[in-house]
Write a protein that holds these residues in place. Structure first.
Motif, PDB file in Angstrom:
ATOM      1  N   UNK A  28      13.267  28.219  -8.886  1.00 18.04           N
ATOM      2  CA  UNK A  28      14.786  29.076  -8.897  1.00 18.04           C
ATOM      3  C   UNK A  28      15.997  28.908  -8.234  1.00 18.04           C
ATOM      4  N   UNK A  29      15.619  28.024  -7.284  1.00 16.88           N
ATOM      5  CA  UNK A  29      16.847  27.420  -6.307  1.00 16.88           C
ATOM      6  C   UNK A  29      17.264  26.049  -6.529  1.00 16.88           C
ATOM      7  N   UNK A  30      16.716  25.517  -7.605  1.00 17.45           N
ATOM      8  CA  UNK A  30      17.095  24.037  -7.438  1.00 17.45           C
ATOM      9  C   UNK A  30      17.428  23.874  -8.966  1.00 17.45           C
ATOM     10  N   UNK A  31      18.594  23.725  -9.492  1.00 16.93           N
ATOM     11  CA  UNK A  31      19.405  23.324 -10.725  1.00 16.93           C
ATOM     12  C   UNK A  31      18.683  22.016 -10.947  1.00 16.93           C
ATOM     13  N   UNK A  32      18.504  20.895 -10.053  1.00 12.40           N
ATOM     14  CA  UNK A  32      18.253  19.770 -10.589  1.00 12.40           C
ATOM     15  C   UNK A  32      16.700  19.638 -10.838  1.00 12.40           C
ATOM     16  N   UNK A  33      15.992  20.398 -10.215  1.00 21.09           N
ATOM     17  CA  UNK A  33      14.501  20.352 -10.718  1.00 21.09           C
ATOM     18  C   UNK A  33      14.315  21.001 -12.106  1.00 21.09           C
ATOM     19  N   UNK A  34      15.231  22.066 -12.276  1.00 25.09           N
ATOM     20  CA  UNK A  34      15.382  22.852 -13.538  1.00 25.09           C
ATOM     21  C   UNK A  34      15.593  21.896 -14.780  1.00 25.09           C
ATOM     22  N   UNK A  35      16.785  20.892 -14.513  1.00 29.17           N
ATOM     23  CA  UNK A  35      17.223  20.044 -15.334  1.00 29.17           C
ATOM     24  C   UNK A  35      16.168  18.960 -15.724  1.00 29.17           C
ATOM     25  N   UNK A  36      15.474  18.574 -14.503  1.00 31.87           N
ATOM     26  CA  UNK A  36      14.350  17.486 -14.912  1.00 31.87           C
ATOM     27  C   UNK A  36      13.180  18.123 -15.572  1.00 31.87           C
ATOM     28  N   UNK A  37      12.796  19.408 -15.306  1.00 31.10           N
ATOM     29  CA  UNK A  37      11.753  20.056 -16.052  1.00 31.10           C
ATOM     30  C   UNK A  37      12.233  20.104 -17.631  1.00 31.10           C
ATOM     31  N   UNK A  38      13.273  20.639 -17.751  1.00 35.88           N
ATOM     32  CA  UNK A  38      13.974  20.617 -19.262  1.00 35.88           C
ATOM     33  C   UNK A  38      13.814  19.395 -19.977  1.00 35.88           C
ATOM     34  N   UNK A 199      18.746  40.000  -4.258  1.00 29.60           N
ATOM     35  CA  UNK A 199      17.844  39.323  -4.762  1.00 29.60           C
ATOM     36  C   UNK A 199      18.559  38.239  -5.370  1.00 29.60           C
ATOM     37  N   UNK A 200      19.611  38.277  -6.020  1.00 34.35           N
ATOM     38  CA  UNK A 200      20.437  37.012  -6.778  1.00 34.35           C
ATOM     39  C   UNK A 200      19.447  36.748  -8.169  1.00 34.35           C
ATOM     40  N   UNK A 201      19.316  37.817  -8.549  1.00 33.38           N
ATOM     41  CA  UNK A 201      18.202  37.544  -9.755  1.00 33.38           C
ATOM     42  C   UNK A 201      18.850  36.740 -10.839  1.00 33.38           C
ATOM     43  N   UNK A 202      17.627  36.238 -11.344  1.00 32.65           N
ATOM     44  CA  UNK A 202      18.209  35.213 -12.535  1.00 32.65           C
ATOM     45  C   UNK A 202      18.104  36.130 -13.794  1.00 32.65           C
ATOM     46  N   UNK A 203      18.851  36.514 -14.405  1.00 31.29           N
ATOM     47  CA  UNK A 203      19.222  37.584 -15.443  1.00 31.29           C
ATOM     48  C   UNK A 203      18.680  37.004 -16.790  1.00 31.29           C
ATOM     49  N   UNK A 204      17.819  38.031 -17.521  1.00 30.54           N
ATOM     50  CA  UNK A 204      17.388  37.442 -18.828  1.00 30.54           C
ATOM     51  C   UNK A 204      17.765  38.422 -19.886  1.00 30.54           C
ATOM     52  N   UNK A 205      18.966  39.321 -19.357  1.00 25.80           N
ATOM     53  CA  UNK A 205      19.440  40.562 -20.361  1.00 25.80           C
ATOM     54  C   UNK A 205      20.597  40.016 -21.092  1.00 25.80           C
TER      55      UNK A 205
END
Length: 254
Positions: A28-38, A199-205
């Protein structure tokens, strides 16, 4: 609040909506890890679809990544359990707080002890077992770390009793729809249950695919609800939760 882009036209889900949801959940707090996961997910799913059925073999890099993610399974289950405890507290007329929700979740975890699952890379393989911590302070720390995706964690917990064991690259649209819809529904419920502004939620709505509006919401099975409800009752009997209106410091008691 941050947003997960699950639809680009507001109607249809993006092709990798499920993996976007999961990459944010685990990192949740690592855009780089998210990009690599994608990127890794795109490569691996392409390979899975390219080779004949039964011949897919994950890369060594992905196997290592999958193992790291599996090592977090029990932690994220605990986060989801705490999130659901917030909701159960409110439903029973108690002011929800992290202190109280962690205590309820700790009693619940001590009752059922461990979770079981099968690897997404080997869904017909041996069942894996891992204990969920019953320490309230540890659950609270985990929740603070992952609270921005608490609704997604809670959706994974809720879905665990419904969804079949499927290969990670072979998730049918019905499963994707149910997971996204359940995450959105729990986000709404948490926002109505307690103050989530910090909480700085990651919104899915906001970027929710409209065509998934009729997908089922996977509420926790009666067995899981029983454990959470029993956790609340045990916390009350143990004197950890006293007044319905609360007043506790937002830290777990020992």
């Amino acid at each position: 609040m941050r947003h997960i882009i699950l639809s680009e036209d507001g109607i249809h889900p993006v092709e990798d909506a499920y993996h976007r949801l999961m990459s944010v959940c685990f990192f949740p707090e690592s855009p780089r890890d998210q990009a690599q996961a994608h990127f890794i997910a795109w490569l691996e799913k392409d390979e899975f679809l390219r080779v004949p059925e039964g011949e897919y073999r994950p890369s060594e890099i992905f196997q290592a990544t999958a193992q790291m993610i599996e090592n977090r399974t029990a932690q994220l289950f605990g986060v989801g359990l705490v999130a659901l405890a917030f909701i159960v507290l409110k439903a029973n007329g108690y002011r929800p707080s992290l202190n109280r929700a962690s205590i309820v979740a700790s009693y619940s975890a001590c009752e059922f002890g461990a979770i079981t699952w099968r690897s997404g890379l080997d869904p017909t393989g041996k069942e894996k077992v891992k204990p969920v911590t019953g320490d309230a302070a540890t659950l609270a720390r985990l929740f603070r770390r992952y609270r921005s995706v608490a609704h997604i964690c809670a959706a994974r917990v809720s879905a665990s009793g419904y969804l079949e064991h499927l290969h990670i690259w072979d998730q049918p649209p019905e499963v994707v729809g149910a997971m996204i819809q359940t995450s959105a529904s729990i986000q709404v419920t948490l926002e109505e249950t307690t103050d989530v502004s910090s909480w700085n939620l990651w919104d899915v709505k906001t970027y929710f695919p409209a065509e998934l509006g009729h997908a089922p919401v996977l509420v926790p099975e009666n067995g899981l609800l029983h454990w959470i409800q029993q956790g609340l009752e045990m916390a009350i009997l143990g004197g950890k939760i006293v007044n319905k209106d609360g007043g506790e410091v937002d830290r777990p008691q020992g």
